[in-house]
Design a protein around this motif. Structure first.
Motif, mmCIF file in Angstrom:
data_model
loop_
_atom_site.group_PDB
_atom_site.id
_atom_site.type_symbol
_atom_site.label_atom_id
_atom_site.label_comp_id
_atom_site.label_asym_id
_atom_site.label_seq_id
_atom_site.Cartn_x
_atom_site.Cartn_y
_atom_site.Cartn_z
ATOM 1 N N ALA A 82 0.829 -1.210 0.000
ATOM 2 C CA ALA A 82 0.000 0.000 0.000
ATOM 3 C C ALA A 82 0.866 1.263 0.000
ATOM 4 C CB ALA A 82 -0.935 -0.013 1.201
ATOM 5 N N SER A 83 1.964 1.246 0.736
ATOM 6 C CA SER A 83 2.776 2.460 0.891
ATOM 7 C C SER A 83 3.520 2.845 -0.381
ATOM 8 C CB SER A 83 3.770 2.290 2.040
ATOM 9 O OG SER A 83 4.622 1.185 1.777
ATOM 10 N N SER A 84 4.059 1.863 -1.099
ATOM 11 C CA SER A 84 4.892 2.165 -2.266
ATOM 12 C C SER A 84 4.207 1.858 -3.595
ATOM 13 C CB SER A 84 6.192 1.357 -2.196
ATOM 14 O OG SER A 84 5.922 -0.016 -2.432
ATOM 15 N N THR A 85 3.122 1.132 -3.581
ATOM 16 C CA THR A 85 2.401 0.616 -4.753
ATOM 17 C C THR A 85 3.214 -0.423 -5.517
ATOM 18 O OG1 THR A 85 3.057 2.273 -6.443
ATOM 19 C CG2 THR A 85 1.161 2.827 -5.008
ATOM 20 N N ARG A 86 4.362 -0.831 -4.978
ATOM 21 C CA ARG A 86 5.152 -1.876 -5.635
ATOM 22 C C ARG A 86 4.489 -3.238 -5.442
ATOM 23 N NH1 ARG A 86 10.838 -0.921 -6.569
ATOM 24 N NH2 ARG A 86 11.479 1.156 -5.951
ATOM 25 N N GLY A 87 4.651 -4.100 -6.423
ATOM 26 C CA GLY A 87 4.233 -5.481 -6.253
ATOM 27 C C GLY A 87 5.219 -6.179 -5.333
ATOM 28 N N LEU A 88 4.707 -6.992 -4.415
ATOM 29 C CA LEU A 88 5.542 -7.803 -3.533
ATOM 30 C C LEU A 88 5.388 -9.251 -3.982
ATOM 31 C CD1 LEU A 88 7.265 -8.332 -0.995
ATOM 32 C CD2 LEU A 88 5.145 -8.351 0.331
ATOM 33 N N LEU A 89 6.457 -9.810 -4.529
ATOM 34 C CA LEU A 89 6.438 -11.174 -5.031
ATOM 35 C C LEU A 89 7.192 -12.071 -4.065
ATOM 36 C CD1 LEU A 89 5.710 -9.478 -7.535
ATOM 37 C CD2 LEU A 89 7.152 -10.997 -8.892
ATOM 38 N N ILE A 90 6.603 -13.215 -3.753
ATOM 39 C CA ILE A 90 7.294 -14.204 -2.933
ATOM 40 C C ILE A 90 7.563 -15.403 -3.827
ATOM 41 C CG2 ILE A 90 7.140 -15.753 -0.956
ATOM 42 C CD1 ILE A 90 5.456 -13.581 0.412
ATOM 43 N N VAL A 91 8.844 -15.739 -3.955
ATOM 44 C CA VAL A 91 9.251 -16.860 -4.794
ATOM 45 C C VAL A 91 9.966 -17.907 -3.950
ATOM 46 C CG1 VAL A 91 9.442 -15.405 -6.861
ATOM 47 C CG2 VAL A 91 11.476 -15.833 -5.456
ATOM 48 N N ARG A 92 9.899 -19.146 -4.416
ATOM 49 C CA ARG A 92 10.605 -20.271 -3.778
ATOM 50 C C ARG A 92 11.724 -20.676 -4.725
ATOM 51 N NH1 ARG A 92 10.546 -25.999 -3.275
ATOM 52 N NH2 ARG A 92 10.634 -26.632 -1.080
ATOM 53 N N ASN A 93 12.972 -20.511 -4.270
ATOM 54 C CA ASN A 93 14.089 -20.810 -5.164
ATOM 55 C C ASN A 93 14.384 -22.309 -5.195
ATOM 56 O OD1 ASN A 93 15.705 -21.378 -2.884
ATOM 57 N ND2 ASN A 93 16.378 -19.244 -2.749
ATOM 58 N N SER A 116 3.625 3.187 -12.123
ATOM 59 C CA SER A 116 4.333 3.338 -13.400
ATOM 60 C C SER A 116 3.816 2.259 -14.355
ATOM 61 C CB SER A 116 5.847 3.177 -13.209
ATOM 62 O OG SER A 116 6.160 1.826 -12.910
ATOM 63 N N ASP A 117 3.939 2.518 -15.662
ATOM 64 C CA ASP A 117 3.466 1.540 -16.649
ATOM 65 C C ASP A 117 4.190 0.208 -16.499
ATOM 66 O OD1 ASP A 117 1.704 3.388 -17.710
ATOM 67 O OD2 ASP A 117 3.029 3.979 -19.354
ATOM 68 N N ALA A 118 5.519 0.269 -16.324
ATOM 69 C CA ALA A 118 6.304 -0.964 -16.208
ATOM 70 C C ALA A 118 5.937 -1.741 -14.949
ATOM 71 C CB ALA A 118 7.802 -0.634 -16.204
ATOM 72 N N GLY A 119 5.781 -1.037 -13.832
ATOM 73 C CA GLY A 119 5.422 -1.706 -12.579
ATOM 74 C C GLY A 119 4.052 -2.331 -12.638
ATOM 75 N N ARG A 120 3.087 -1.595 -13.163
ATOM 76 C CA ARG A 120 1.716 -2.103 -13.275
ATOM 77 C C ARG A 120 1.676 -3.338 -14.175
ATOM 78 N NH1 ARG A 120 -0.260 2.426 -13.613
ATOM 79 N NH2 ARG A 120 -0.026 2.728 -15.840
ATOM 80 N N ALA A 121 2.396 -3.287 -15.308
ATOM 81 C CA ALA A 121 2.424 -4.425 -16.238
ATOM 82 C C ALA A 121 3.061 -5.653 -15.590
ATOM 83 C CB ALA A 121 3.176 -4.041 -17.512
#
Length: 199
Positions: A69-80, A95-100
């Motif tokens: 919510a604070s940064s509007t960034r997507g938070l992805l959790i991955v399992r390596n 941003s267009d790139a972030g939203r896409a």
């Protein structure tokens, strides 16, 4: 005129099409606008390719996509591939790139991916870095079973050590008490975990 400008102008003229008789001025303006747009696009693509070139690549399975919510960034959790979870962020969602990237990532949950990740300095705090995803290559659904102990450890790690929250998420997702689970089941369990500052 240098070679780059000539090539851009020729590409723009091809994109606009033939000049109608008597409309030379309007046609020339359309070519100019198209050339400027192509130049700006080439600049953006060049920056994207530079980031890709500098990125660290690794294989992982995407388990969760939320938005901070604070940064509007997507938070992805991955399992390596070693079975550990890692938190990554996209560019800002406004941003267009972030939203896409956020929208694309949402379609890739439980898929095995080639992840391109950069460590970038935070804008407001040069001492801190953000692990930023710059590209994801889809290698299809992850069909390998996730061993029970590893899956439970992943849920506990995402729950930041809160055993009760991890146990409840496991139960709420309807996962078996014993035995391996699928990547999709593990991803489902993570949706039942609260993540501070995300939605």
């Amino acid at each position: 005129m240098n070679q780059r400008d000539l090539e851009l102008t020729l590409a723009a003229a091809r994109a606009v099409g033939p000049c109608p008789l008597g409309e030379e001025a309007a046609w020339g303006e359309r070519v100019r606008e198209q050339a400027v747009a192509l130049y700006a696009l080439a600049d953006t693509v060049g920056q994207d390719l530079q980031r890709l070139e500098e990125a660290r690549q690794f294989t992982a399975t995407l388990l969760s996509v939320r938005v901070e919510a604070s940064s509007t960034r997507g938070l992805l959790i991955v399992r390596n591939t070693s079975g550990e979870v890692e938190r990554l962020r996209t560019d800002r969602g406004d941003s267009d790139a972030g939203r896409a990237m956020i929208e694309r990532a949402r379609t890739l949950v439980a898929c095995r991916l080639r992840v391109y990740r950069l460590n970038e300095q935070m804008a407001g705090n040069a001492a801190r870095q953000v692990r930023t995803v710059v590209h994801l290559t889809d290698h299809g659904p992850d069909t390998d079973p996730v061993p029970e102990a590893s899956a439970k450890a992943n849920v506990l790690a995402v729950a930041e050590g809160d055993r009760e929250a991890a146990r409840q998420a496991w139960l709420d997702a309807g996962l078996p008490e014993t035995g391996s689970v699928t990547a999709r089941q593990l991803a489902d369990a993570l949706t039942h975990l609260p993540v501070a500052g995300a939605h």
